[in-house]
Design a protein around this motif. Structure first.
Motif, PDB file in Angstrom:
ATOM      1  N   THR A  28      11.266  13.377  19.993  1.00 38.24           N
ATOM      2  CA  THR A  28      11.702  12.015  20.279  1.00 38.24           C
ATOM      3  C   THR A  28      12.651  11.501  19.197  1.00 38.24           C
ATOM      4  O   THR A  28      12.350  11.576  18.004  1.00 38.24           O
ATOM      5  CB  THR A  28      10.483  11.078  20.365  1.00 38.24           C
ATOM      6  N   GLY A  29      13.788  11.001  19.628  1.00 45.13           N
ATOM      7  CA  GLY A  29      14.759  10.453  18.690  1.00 45.13           C
ATOM      8  C   GLY A  29      15.596  11.480  17.968  1.00 45.13           C
ATOM      9  O   GLY A  29      16.502  11.126  17.221  1.00 45.13           O
ATOM     10  N   LYS A 236      17.868  14.848  10.821  1.00 46.15           N
ATOM     11  CA  LYS A 236      18.342  14.194  12.032  1.00 46.15           C
ATOM     12  C   LYS A 236      19.292  15.096  12.805  1.00 46.15           C
ATOM     13  O   LYS A 236      20.096  15.817  12.211  1.00 46.15           O
ATOM     14  CB  LYS A 236      19.063  12.894  11.676  1.00 46.15           C
ATOM     15  N   SER A 241      24.607  11.506  20.532  1.00 45.56           N
ATOM     16  CA  SER A 241      23.393  11.488  21.339  1.00 45.56           C
ATOM     17  C   SER A 241      22.974  12.892  21.744  1.00 45.56           C
ATOM     18  O   SER A 241      23.747  13.843  21.669  1.00 45.56           O
ATOM     19  CB  SER A 241      23.625  10.654  22.604  1.00 45.56           C
TER      20      SER A 241
END
Length: 261
Positions: A28-29, A236, A241
């Motif tokens: 998620t994310g 990250k 996206s």
């Protein structure tokens, strides 16, 4: 999640990066917090990189609006071209780079600092600098093998502890050069700590730069580089996206046999 859950070990640099991408893309994310990515040095005759993986990364970076070339990112951690030019002369290598630091800092994106510059010319408040890498090498070769002496700082609170909304540099905070076994008989590990790390835009170049830095330090310390370990408090996927990186994810996953590892 724990470090154990988010520990990624690759067979080589490319494999480690690919597995990290797959893991980030599936959570998620797109963020693993915290995370450890580790890869060993190659056996004799083997490469640290997989050409197919690198070509996919380069092609994807080229498609971005503001691409970061792998070699450019790697060069901020270790200026490999200058080292090759110096032909193994460490003093010449350091002095040549240090003389050109002001020019390097004038380049776009370097106004806050450059990683290797912090390693070889870390400034104090008076403007005096210290070559941390030379200090590590000299300390080791002089017979002092205290592990806490074998590290280099990048983060400088006098310069970097600001209230800016966005800053970028320095994501890499600290480096430790860890001799494994008595007097490094089992090799040298390079351990890097990142506060934040963007895997797609910077990660591959980060790993390549750390590997080259490790090879240099191990050589100068009379040791063999064993592995590179990269610790990130937040790993990250990147600025884009998941949807925009889907093609890269699918292409990379097809190349990695144990994609869930």
């Amino acid at each position: 999640m724990s470090f154990v859950q988010n520990t990624i070990v690759g067979r080589n640099l490319s494999d480690a990066w690919a597995k990290a991408l797959i893991r980030c893309h599936t959570v998620t994310g797109g963020v693993l917090a915290p995370a450890i990515v580790e890869f060993p040095t190659p056996a004799s005759g083997q490469s640290i990189e997989d050409g197919d993986v690198r070509r996919l990364v380069e092609a994807h970076l080229h498609s971005l609006d503001h691409p970061e070339r792998i070699e450019t990112v790697a060069g901020t951690i270790f200026p490999y071209s200058i080292w090759k030019w110096a032909r193994g002369d460490r003093a010449k290598f350091f002095s040549t780079y240090i003389k050109g630091i002001e020019r390097v800092l004038r380049c776009h994106g370097n106004c806050n600092g450059v990683y290797f510059a912090r390693m070889v010319a870390f400034p104090d408040e008076s403007g005096k600098t210290i070559n941390q890498l030379e200090q590590v090498i000299s300390t080791w070769k002089g017979g002092n093998h205290r592990h806490s002496a074998l590290q280099a700082a990048v983060f400088n609170p006098f310069k970097d502890l600001t209230d800016q909304r966005q800053r970028g540099f320095p994501c890499l905070q600290q480096l430790a050069f860890y001799p494994e076994g008595t007097n490094g008989v089992n090799g040298l590990s390079v351990v890097a700590f990142y506060a934040n790390q963007n895997l797609i835009e910077k990660g591959y170049g980060n790993y390549l730069g750390l590997y080259r830095l490790g090879e240099f330090m191990a050589h100068e310390m009379g040791l063999r580089l064993s592995k590179v370990v990269c610790v990130a408090s937040a790993l990250k996927l990147g600025k884009e996206s998941k949807t925009k990186s889907n093609q890269l994810f699918n292409d990379i996953k097809a190349l990695v046999s144990d994609a869930t590892a």
